[in-house]
Scaffold this motif. Structure first.
Motif, PDB file in Angstrom:
ATOM      1  N   LYS A   1      38.348 -16.389 -18.008  1.00 28.01           N
ATOM      2  CA  LYS A   1      39.073 -15.308 -17.333  1.00 28.01           C
ATOM      3  C   LYS A   1      38.564 -15.060 -15.913  1.00 28.01           C
ATOM      4  N   PHE A   2      37.458 -15.731 -15.552  1.00 29.67           N
ATOM      5  CA  PHE A   2      36.861 -15.588 -14.215  1.00 29.67           C
ATOM      6  C   PHE A   2      36.553 -14.131 -13.895  1.00 29.67           C
ATOM      7  N   LYS A   3      35.957 -13.433 -14.855  1.00 29.29           N
ATOM      8  CA  LYS A   3      35.527 -12.055 -14.657  1.00 29.29           C
ATOM      9  C   LYS A   3      34.008 -11.996 -14.619  1.00 29.29           C
ATOM     10  N   ILE A   4      33.482 -11.058 -13.845  1.00 35.06           N
ATOM     11  CA  ILE A   4      32.033 -10.884 -13.769  1.00 35.06           C
ATOM     12  C   ILE A   4      31.552 -10.191 -15.043  1.00 35.06           C
ATOM     13  N   ALA A   5      30.609 -10.804 -15.708  1.00 31.47           N
ATOM     14  CA  ALA A   5      30.078 -10.224 -16.943  1.00 31.47           C
ATOM     15  C   ALA A   5      29.403  -8.884 -16.645  1.00 31.47           C
ATOM     16  N   PRO A   6      29.619  -7.884 -17.493  1.00 30.35           N
ATOM     17  CA  PRO A   6      29.079  -6.545 -17.211  1.00 30.35           C
ATOM     18  C   PRO A   6      27.587  -6.402 -17.502  1.00 30.35           C
ATOM     19  N   ASN A   7      26.988  -7.339 -18.193  1.00 31.36           N
ATOM     20  CA  ASN A   7      25.596  -7.184 -18.638  1.00 31.36           C
ATOM     21  C   ASN A   7      24.656  -8.194 -17.995  1.00 31.36           C
ATOM     22  N   LEU A   8      24.908  -8.559 -16.755  1.00 32.10           N
ATOM     23  CA  LEU A   8      24.046  -9.523 -16.079  1.00 32.10           C
ATOM     24  C   LEU A   8      22.648  -8.946 -15.871  1.00 32.10           C
ATOM     25  N   GLN A   9      21.651  -9.780 -16.074  1.00 28.94           N
ATOM     26  CA  GLN A   9      20.257  -9.361 -15.911  1.00 28.94           C
ATOM     27  C   GLN A   9      19.802  -9.687 -14.488  1.00 28.94           C
ATOM     28  N   TRP A  10      20.057  -8.771 -13.580  1.00 27.65           N
ATOM     29  CA  TRP A  10      19.804  -9.041 -12.166  1.00 27.65           C
ATOM     30  C   TRP A  10      18.317  -9.106 -11.827  1.00 27.65           C
ATOM     31  N   LYS A  11      17.516  -8.215 -12.372  1.00 32.94           N
ATOM     32  CA  LYS A  11      16.096  -8.157 -11.991  1.00 32.94           C
ATOM     33  C   LYS A  11      15.343  -9.433 -12.343  1.00 32.94           C
ATOM     34  N   PRO A  12      15.399  -9.909 -13.593  1.00 34.64           N
ATOM     35  CA  PRO A  12      14.694 -11.172 -13.896  1.00 34.64           C
ATOM     36  C   PRO A  12      15.267 -12.357 -13.139  1.00 34.64           C
ATOM     37  N   PHE A  13      16.575 -12.315 -12.875  1.00 34.40           N
ATOM     38  CA  PHE A  13      17.196 -13.394 -12.099  1.00 34.40           C
ATOM     39  C   PHE A  13      16.592 -13.455 -10.703  1.00 34.40           C
ATOM     40  N   TRP A  14      16.567 -12.318 -10.004  1.00 40.05           N
ATOM     41  CA  TRP A  14      16.054 -12.310  -8.637  1.00 40.05           C
ATOM     42  C   TRP A  14      14.557 -12.597  -8.591  1.00 40.05           C
ATOM     43  N   THR A  15      13.833 -12.149  -9.572  1.00 41.75           N
ATOM     44  CA  THR A  15      12.390 -12.432  -9.617  1.00 41.75           C
ATOM     45  C   THR A  15      12.144 -13.937  -9.693  1.00 41.75           C
ATOM     46  N   ALA A  16      12.869 -14.605 -10.577  1.00 40.91           N
ATOM     47  CA  ALA A  16      12.699 -16.048 -10.747  1.00 40.91           C
ATOM     48  C   ALA A  16      13.193 -16.811  -9.526  1.00 40.91           C
ATOM     49  N   VAL A  17      14.353 -16.431  -9.002  1.00 36.41           N
ATOM     50  CA  VAL A  17      14.946 -17.153  -7.878  1.00 36.41           C
ATOM     51  C   VAL A  17      14.097 -17.001  -6.618  1.00 36.41           C
ATOM     52  N   LEU A  18      13.603 -15.809  -6.358  1.00 35.95           N
ATOM     53  CA  LEU A  18      12.794 -15.602  -5.154  1.00 35.95           C
ATOM     54  C   LEU A  18      11.479 -16.369  -5.233  1.00 35.95           C
ATOM     55  N   LEU A  19      10.904 -16.460  -6.424  1.00 34.11           N
ATOM     56  CA  LEU A  19       9.679 -17.256  -6.584  1.00 34.11           C
ATOM     57  C   LEU A  19       9.970 -18.722  -6.288  1.00 34.11           C
ATOM     58  N   LYS A  20      11.064 -19.244  -6.837  1.00 35.62           N
ATOM     59  CA  LYS A  20      11.441 -20.637  -6.580  1.00 35.62           C
ATOM     60  C   LYS A  20      11.781 -20.837  -5.107  1.00 35.62           C
ATOM     61  N   PHE A  21      12.433 -19.841  -4.513  1.00 35.89           N
ATOM     62  CA  PHE A  21      12.807 -19.948  -3.107  1.00 35.89           C
ATOM     63  C   PHE A  21      11.569 -20.050  -2.205  1.00 35.89           C
ATOM     64  N   ILE A  22      10.561 -19.265  -2.496  1.00 34.39           N
ATOM     65  CA  ILE A  22       9.331 -19.313  -1.693  1.00 34.39           C
ATOM     66  C   ILE A  22       8.711 -20.707  -1.753  1.00 34.39           C
ATOM     67  N   ILE A  23       8.671 -21.288  -2.945  1.00 30.37           N
ATOM     68  CA  ILE A  23       8.112 -22.638  -3.098  1.00 30.37           C
ATOM     69  C   ILE A  23       8.943 -23.653  -2.316  1.00 30.37           C
ATOM     70  N   ILE A  24      10.267 -23.563  -2.448  1.00 29.53           N
ATOM     71  CA  ILE A  24      11.158 -24.475  -1.727  1.00 29.53           C
ATOM     72  C   ILE A  24      11.003 -24.312  -0.221  1.00 29.53           C
ATOM     73  N   ALA A  25      10.902 -23.082   0.234  1.00 24.10           N
ATOM     74  CA  ALA A  25      10.773 -22.820   1.671  1.00 24.10           C
ATOM     75  C   ALA A  25       9.485 -23.430   2.224  1.00 24.10           C
ATOM     76  N   ILE A  26       8.397 -23.261   1.511  1.00 28.67           N
ATOM     77  CA  ILE A  26       7.114 -23.812   1.970  1.00 28.67           C
ATOM     78  C   ILE A  26       7.174 -25.338   2.024  1.00 28.67           C
ATOM     79  N   LEU A  27       7.711 -25.959   0.978  1.00 33.40           N
ATOM     80  CA  LEU A  27       7.776 -27.418   0.925  1.00 33.40           C
ATOM     81  C   LEU A  27       8.687 -27.978   2.014  1.00 33.40           C
ATOM     82  N   THR A  28       9.840 -27.364   2.216  1.00 32.35           N
ATOM     83  CA  THR A  28      10.791 -27.897   3.196  1.00 32.35           C
ATOM     84  C   THR A  28      10.330 -27.652   4.626  1.00 32.35           C
ATOM     85  N   MET A  29       9.710 -26.522   4.889  1.00 33.27           N
ATOM     86  CA  MET A  29       9.168 -26.292   6.229  1.00 33.27           C
ATOM     87  C   MET A  29       8.055 -27.289   6.535  1.00 33.27           C
TER      88      MET A  29
END
Length: 208
Positions: free
Chosen positions: A53-81
């Protein structure tokens, strides 16, 4: 359309034959036509066969998502720079300094017209429709990363294949855990936009 043999044939055409064919030397317009037809077929399968139906799920877990993604992003940023500093120092963040307006336009266009369609195909379709073809979640994730990397064969760049394989692992794990196209699209957009920003965009087809 729900039989195992049909799904296997469909998988082979979408994820193996079509991407490999794009490496071959034939007219770009034909390739574009095949890509558009293939994407329209994917949308049909997702909507009419899989019932999305292409609807946004109402129960998305935003906090753990952003915590994990930002940690991975920092690692990627350091390696690519570090990579850019050692191999192409003059290109490091050059797009920000030289063409900031193009930078903004590309980030928006990339998210809307590249990342989202890719995630519909390589995560939403893949996991919803073909998960039953695999004996384990580990194999499901690894094969997803392989076929996602194969989608970038036309760049003819080994580093791109390695990067997209590793990215495919990350995106597959995120989708497998969250079952959210929105969240994995955000993650994909963040990493891709960073690669463009740090100066690696030319490898991935970004105009610079």
């Amino acid at each position: 359309m729900q039989s195992v043999s049909y799904k296997r044939t469909e998988f082979l055409l979408i994820f193996i034959i079509l991407p490999v064919s794009f490496v071959l030397d034939y007219p770009f317009l034909v390739k574009a036509f095949l890509a558009v037809v293939g994407f329209l077929y994917v949308i049909y399968i997702l909507v009419k066969v899989e019932g999305n139906k292409f609807k946004i799920a109402p129960n998305l877990q935003w906090k753990p998502f952003w915590t994990a993604v930002l940690l991975k992003f920092i690692i990627i940023a350091i390696l690519t720079m570090g990579y850019m500093f050692l191999t192409a120092r003059s290109d490091l963040f050059h797009i920000l300094y030289q063409k900031p307006k193009l930078w903004v336009v590309i980030l928006f266009a990339y998210a809307m017209f590249s990342v989202y369609p890719q995630e519909l195909i390589y995560r939403t379709l893949y996991f919803q429709r073909y998960a039953s073809l695999f004996d384990s979640k580990a194999l499901l994730v690894v094969v997803n990363a392989i076929v996602f990397s194969m989608a970038h064969l036309f760049y003819r760049n080994p580093l791109v294949l390695v990067m997209t394989f590793l990215g495919g692992i990350l995106f597959a794990l995120t989708y497998n855990e969250t079952k959210s196209t929105l969240l994995v699209t955000i993650e994909h957009t963040l990493y891709g936009c960073w690669l463009f920003t740090v100066g690696m965009g030319h490898m991935l087809g970004f105009p610079d």
